[in-house]
Write an enzyme that holds these catalytic residues in place. Structure first.
Site, PDB file in Angstrom:
ATOM      1  N   ARG A  86      -3.198   8.217   2.325  1.00 36.56           N
ATOM      2  CA  ARG A  86      -2.045   7.378   1.968  1.00 36.56           C
ATOM      3  C   ARG A  86      -1.108   8.015   0.940  1.00 36.56           C
ATOM      4  O   ARG A  86       0.022   7.583   0.788  1.00 36.56           O
ATOM      5  CB  ARG A  86      -2.516   6.024   1.412  1.00 36.56           C
ATOM      6  CG  ARG A  86      -3.170   5.154   2.430  1.00 36.56           C
ATOM      7  CD  ARG A  86      -3.189   3.714   2.037  1.00 36.56           C
ATOM      8  NE  ARG A  86      -3.554   3.488   0.665  1.00 36.56           N
ATOM      9  CZ  ARG A  86      -3.663   2.282   0.118  1.00 36.56           C
ATOM     10  NH1 ARG A  86      -3.429   1.215   0.861  1.00 36.56           N
ATOM     11  NH2 ARG A  86      -4.000   2.125  -1.128  1.00 36.56           N
ATOM     12  N   GLY A 128      -5.820   0.645   8.879  1.00 35.09           N
ATOM     13  CA  GLY A 128      -4.928  -0.085   9.767  1.00 35.09           C
ATOM     14  C   GLY A 128      -5.426  -1.513   9.747  1.00 35.09           C
ATOM     15  O   GLY A 128      -6.328  -1.871  10.502  1.00 35.09           O
ATOM     16  N   ARG A 138       1.033  -5.611  -4.975  1.00 37.99           N
ATOM     17  CA  ARG A 138       1.009  -6.530  -3.831  1.00 37.99           C
ATOM     18  C   ARG A 138       1.465  -7.942  -4.171  1.00 37.99           C
ATOM     19  O   ARG A 138       1.251  -8.871  -3.393  1.00 37.99           O
ATOM     20  CB  ARG A 138      -0.403  -6.566  -3.226  1.00 37.99           C
ATOM     21  CG  ARG A 138      -0.809  -5.291  -2.498  1.00 37.99           C
ATOM     22  CD  ARG A 138      -1.930  -5.526  -1.516  1.00 37.99           C
ATOM     23  NE  ARG A 138      -2.349  -4.303  -0.856  1.00 37.99           N
ATOM     24  CZ  ARG A 138      -1.753  -3.787   0.216  1.00 37.99           C
ATOM     25  NH1 ARG A 138      -0.711  -4.393   0.737  1.00 37.99           N
ATOM     26  NH2 ARG A 138      -2.203  -2.666   0.752  1.00 37.99           N
ATOM     27  N   ASP A 150       5.909  -5.256   6.717  1.00 34.14           N
ATOM     28  CA  ASP A 150       6.506  -6.426   7.375  1.00 34.14           C
ATOM     29  C   ASP A 150       6.628  -7.626   6.437  1.00 34.14           C
ATOM     30  O   ASP A 150       7.688  -8.278   6.403  1.00 34.14           O
ATOM     31  CB  ASP A 150       5.752  -6.785   8.666  1.00 34.14           C
ATOM     32  CG  ASP A 150       4.257  -6.934   8.474  1.00 34.14           C
ATOM     33  OD1 ASP A 150       3.735  -6.453   7.449  1.00 34.14           O
ATOM     34  OD2 ASP A 150       3.604  -7.534   9.334  1.00 34.14           O
ATOM     35  N   ASP A 151       5.599  -7.884   5.639  1.00 34.74           N
ATOM     36  CA  ASP A 151       5.677  -9.030   4.727  1.00 34.74           C
ATOM     37  C   ASP A 151       6.751  -8.815   3.655  1.00 34.74           C
ATOM     38  O   ASP A 151       7.513  -9.723   3.344  1.00 34.74           O
ATOM     39  CB  ASP A 151       4.322  -9.271   4.034  1.00 34.74           C
ATOM     40  CG  ASP A 151       3.338  -9.975   4.954  1.00 34.74           C
ATOM     41  OD1 ASP A 151       3.782 -10.822   5.756  1.00 34.74           O
ATOM     42  OD2 ASP A 151       2.140  -9.679   4.881  1.00 34.74           O
ATOM     43  N   LYS A 205       8.197   0.715   5.505  1.00 37.64           N
ATOM     44  CA  LYS A 205       7.073   1.525   5.011  1.00 37.64           C
ATOM     45  C   LYS A 205       5.751   0.941   5.494  1.00 37.64           C
ATOM     46  O   LYS A 205       5.593  -0.273   5.457  1.00 37.64           O
ATOM     47  CB  LYS A 205       7.100   1.495   3.482  1.00 37.64           C
ATOM     48  CG  LYS A 205       5.914   2.075   2.802  1.00 37.64           C
ATOM     49  CD  LYS A 205       5.191   1.109   1.854  1.00 37.64           C
ATOM     50  CE  LYS A 205       4.485  -0.021   2.520  1.00 37.64           C
ATOM     51  NZ  LYS A 205       3.505  -0.739   1.713  1.00 37.64           N
ATOM     52  N   THR A 206       4.839   1.709   5.940  1.00 40.11           N
ATOM     53  CA  THR A 206       3.413   1.407   6.061  1.00 40.11           C
ATOM     54  C   THR A 206       2.747   2.458   6.929  1.00 40.11           C
ATOM     55  O   THR A 206       3.249   2.789   8.011  1.00 40.11           O
ATOM     56  CB  THR A 206       3.066   0.000   6.604  1.00 40.11           C
ATOM     57  OG1 THR A 206       1.652  -0.078   6.756  1.00 40.11           O
ATOM     58  CG2 THR A 206       3.710  -0.379   7.931  1.00 40.11           C
ATOM     59  N   ASP A 235       0.212   1.980   8.467  1.00 42.46           N
ATOM     60  CA  ASP A 235      -0.383   1.292   9.617  1.00 42.46           C
ATOM     61  C   ASP A 235       0.465   1.413  10.887  1.00 42.46           C
ATOM     62  O   ASP A 235      -0.030   1.211  11.987  1.00 42.46           O
ATOM     63  CB  ASP A 235      -0.592  -0.198   9.311  1.00 42.46           C
ATOM     64  CG  ASP A 235      -1.659  -0.417   8.251  1.00 42.46           C
ATOM     65  OD1 ASP A 235      -2.183   0.590   7.735  1.00 42.46           O
ATOM     66  OD2 ASP A 235      -1.965  -1.574   7.933  1.00 42.46           O
ATOM     67  N   LYS A 293     -26.300  17.360  15.828  1.00 42.26           N
ATOM     68  CA  LYS A 293     -27.405  16.454  15.472  1.00 42.26           C
ATOM     69  C   LYS A 293     -26.973  15.064  15.019  1.00 42.26           C
ATOM     70  O   LYS A 293     -27.806  14.203  14.810  1.00 42.26           O
ATOM     71  CB  LYS A 293     -28.296  17.101  14.413  1.00 42.26           C
ATOM     72  CG  LYS A 293     -27.623  17.385  13.086  1.00 42.26           C
ATOM     73  CD  LYS A 293     -28.644  17.921  12.083  1.00 42.26           C
ATOM     74  CE  LYS A 293     -27.977  18.216  10.763  1.00 42.26           C
ATOM     75  NZ  LYS A 293     -28.867  18.736   9.761  1.00 42.26           N
ATOM     76  N   TYR A 294     -25.670  14.855  14.817  1.00 45.94           N
ATOM     77  CA  TYR A 294     -25.254  13.532  14.330  1.00 45.94           C
ATOM     78  C   TYR A 294     -24.226  12.870  15.237  1.00 45.94           C
ATOM     79  O   TYR A 294     -23.342  13.533  15.778  1.00 45.94           O
ATOM     80  CB  TYR A 294     -24.569  13.642  12.959  1.00 45.94           C
ATOM     81  CG  TYR A 294     -25.458  14.047  11.823  1.00 45.94           C
ATOM     82  CD1 TYR A 294     -26.629  13.356  11.534  1.00 45.94           C
ATOM     83  CD2 TYR A 294     -25.095  15.131  11.020  1.00 45.94           C
ATOM     84  CE1 TYR A 294     -27.426  13.742  10.464  1.00 45.94           C
ATOM     85  CE2 TYR A 294     -25.889  15.521   9.950  1.00 45.94           C
ATOM     86  CZ  TYR A 294     -27.048  14.832   9.677  1.00 45.94           C
ATOM     87  OH  TYR A 294     -27.833  15.212   8.632  1.00 45.94           O
ATOM     88  N   GLY A 316       0.820  -1.214   0.000  1.00 46.54           N
ATOM     89  CA  GLY A 316       0.000   0.000   0.000  1.00 46.54           C
ATOM     90  C   GLY A 316       0.851   1.260   0.000  1.00 46.54           C
ATOM     91  O   GLY A 316       1.949   1.285   0.548  1.00 46.54           O
ATOM     92  N   TYR A 331      -7.787   5.949   2.185  1.00 43.50           N
ATOM     93  CA  TYR A 331      -7.179   6.371   0.927  1.00 43.50           C
ATOM     94  C   TYR A 331      -6.943   7.885   0.900  1.00 43.50           C
ATOM     95  O   TYR A 331      -6.092   8.354   0.160  1.00 43.50           O
ATOM     96  CB  TYR A 331      -8.052   5.907  -0.257  1.00 43.50           C
ATOM     97  CG  TYR A 331      -8.212   4.390  -0.235  1.00 43.50           C
ATOM     98  CD1 TYR A 331      -7.179   3.559  -0.666  1.00 43.50           C
ATOM     99  CD2 TYR A 331      -9.359   3.799   0.283  1.00 43.50           C
ATOM    100  CE1 TYR A 331      -7.294   2.180  -0.589  1.00 43.50           C
ATOM    101  CE2 TYR A 331      -9.482   2.419   0.355  1.00 43.50           C
ATOM    102  CZ  TYR A 331      -8.444   1.617  -0.073  1.00 43.50           C
ATOM    103  OH  TYR A 331      -8.548   0.249   0.007  1.00 43.50           O
TER     104      TYR A 331
END
Ligand code: FBP
Length: 562
Positions: free
Chosen positions: A439, A260, A154, A184-185, A211-212, A214, A251-252, A90, A436
């Protein structure tokens, strides 16, 4: 008609133009230049866990020493070389600056050196798709967000066959070092590739870069992965803006899912920056074995208490990976994974048309408790749980609308409470998903400097002949001048974990630590933030201005280093 570099260079905002002149800061140790470095070797390393197994699998790399750089004149051979670079996984803000730092170091060492960018992620090197990165090209991307300089992907670079193809590409292009920018992967695979080259006595070095967005690739030596700083600053700005809106319109209730995939670092950092009314932390849910019904009770009580004070509005942050940390959902997801992986089921499932029949078929395969839970979920969530897995075998959590699931369940719960006289408020909701949006943001000064330093430092590691290392820049809460540059053996960050039913060597993912200072800071304050309005509105990232505004690192990092 294709545009020339010059024409493209005109198509930029005035901020991007001004930003392109920003010279990222380097640590003092690297500032003297790539030819003026001394490498200091530390102790031999072991592994993060299962050292015996890791040692057996990485006979060439295991035990390598941590290294740091200092100014000196010990380097370099100065031989001409081609270096390859890959962006993996990503997007994360600052990737372009890693490549810019790498490019500058490469050319400083020897102007004849070449930087080859492999296109579209790891598949680029496997298939031999590349472009040379030259001055005019890199200059367009300095201090910009995104990975569009060469694209990312990926594809997993992990099989012997892929390694052979990678070797073939390297030989063809005379590439003698590869820099893999990934999470990590991808860094696990970088270690496997480095070991493969060593085993085959091939002179190709492999260096990883953390890098990430997350933020889950970190440990004693890697204080933070790049991109986390910028992405959380963007999300915090947006959360702050929504808090202002909620506090104005009153109101919301806003339910905001934050990216992540596994760890809740992003949600925690945004909570520390903005003080919303509710933040769920997946790691706590898992640790305390909290069921989905208990999560709903917890949220409904806060909503009801605020309603008693006349406040029918609020903000809830939900980490993207939550669904997989709720024990009963985890069991359901793993049962779905197992059932759909069975050869016979897979064939039959693939032959079915339409979600109705797929859902009915799956229901028949699940054990009673999983089937009850699956039945209780809205159809949209059932479908999202059945969507294709990513190449790493993970459920694509970014596609599961947890925020909507929670609001639907809360509506039912609050209606029930109302019927019993336990709730008298109004519950009107808005849902959001921020991922998105952040990133590919233009990197903060922190990420611009950090990434440039990581890239520059990656070439320093190459120059000293190292392989199977990750580029490391530490002491990050101090001014860039005092940052410590060096390299960490990838094997020292690995342990064995079960993946696809088999024990595999992997870099340990860093989840939120419940006894860590950032989580404690959050948990000590969350009750106050829930009821009182303690909102903070961080505003947009600032690129120009006083250092305490433009250079400040994340709250998480500051608390971790306190
Ligand atoms: P990396 O782990 O590759 O850095 O990607 C992280 C991430 O941004 C997650 O937060 C999110 O779940 C995932 O990517 C989304 O992936 P995709 O871009 O494939 O939709």
């Amino acid at each position: 008609m294709t545009k020339t570099f010059e024409e493209k260079a005109e198509q930029v905002s005035s901020l991007q133009k001004a930003r392109s002149t920003y010279q990222p800061k380097l640590p003092a140790s690297l500032k003297q230049g790539i030819k003026n470095l001394k490498m200091i070797q530390g102790e031999e390393t072991s592994a993060a866990g299962n050292a015996d197994e890791i040692k057996k699998m990485f006979t060439n790399l295991f035990g390598s020493k941590v290294v740091t750089f200092q100014p000196g004149e010990e380097s370099v051979s100065g031989r001409t070389m081609n270096v390859g670079v890959i962006l993996s996984g990503g997007q994360a803000p600052g990737g372009h600056n890693v490549i810019a730092g790498l490019y500058d170091a490469i050319k400083e060492a020897n102007p004849e050196n070449k930087l080859i960018g492999f296109l579209g992620g790891p598949s680029g090197i496997i298939e031999g798709e590349y472009r040379e990165i030259e001055k005019d090209y890199i200059d367009q991307f300095r201090n910009t967000g995104g990975f569009d300089i060469i694209g990312s992907g990926r594809t997993k670079l992990e099989s012997e066959e892929q390694f052979e193809k990678t070797l073939y590409t390297c030989q063809k292009l005379q590439v003698s070092a590869i820099v893999i920018i990934g999470g990590d992967d991808s860094n696990t695979n970088a270690a496997m590739l480095a070991e493969f080259f060593k085993r085959k006595c091939e002179d190709v070095q492999v260096i990883g870069v953390p890098k990430t967005i997350d933020g889950d690739l970190k440990n004693e030596q890697i204080e933070i992965s790049f991109g986390f700083d910028t992405a959380t600053k963007v999300y915090s700005e947006l959360v702050g803006n929504i808090q202002r809106d909620a506090n104005s319109a009153k109101k919301y209730w806003h339910f905001i899912k934050l990216m992540g995939r596994s760890a809740s670092h992003i949600a925690l950092e945004c909570a520390l920056k903005t003080h919303p009314n509710i933040t769920l932390i997946s790691e706590e849910v898992k640790e305390k074995n909290v069921s989905i019904a208990q999560i709903i009770d917890y949220m409904a009580n806060i909503i009801a208490k605020r309603a008693e004070n006349g406040k029918n509005f609020g903000i809830a942050l939900i980490p993207e990976g939550l669904i997989e940390f709720i024990p009963e959902m985890k069991s359901l997801i793993s049962s779905l994974n197992d059932q759909l992986a069975e050869c016979e089921n897979k064939k039959e499932y693939a032959s079915l048309h339409g979600w109705e029949s797929k859902i009915a078929y799956i229901k028949g395969l699940l054990r009673a408790e999983n089937s009850d839970l699956f039945n209780s979920l809205p159809k949209s969530i059932q479908i999202q749980l059945l969507l294709d897995r990513d190449p790493h075998g993970n459920v694509q959590v970014s596609k599961i609308e947890t925020e909507k699931l929670l609001t639907e369940m809360l509506e039912a719960k609050l209606a029930d409470m109302k019927s019993k006289g336990e709730y008298k408020g109004k519950f009107s909701t808005q849902t959001h998903f921020f991922g998105y949006e952040g990133r590919c943001a233009a990197p903060s000064n922190f990420d611009a400097d950090y990434c440039y330093s990581l890239g520059y430092n990656a070439f320093a590691l190459i120059q000293f002949g190292l392989s199977g290392y990750i580029s490391s820049v530490r002491n990050l809460t101090k001014p860039a001048e005092e940052w410590v540059a060096g390299g960490i053996p990838l094997t020292s960050m690995m342990n064995m974990e079960k993946r696809h039913g088999k024990q595999k060597p992997v870099i340990k993912k860093a989840l939120v630590e419940l006894d860590g200072v950032p989580f404690k800071e959050f948990s000590e304050n969350r009750e106050t933030w829930a009821i009182q309005d303690c909102y903070i509105y961080p505003g947009p990232i600032q690129y120009f201005g006083p250092s305490e505004v433009v250079d400040t690192p994340t709250e998480t990092l500051k608390l971790e280093k306190k």
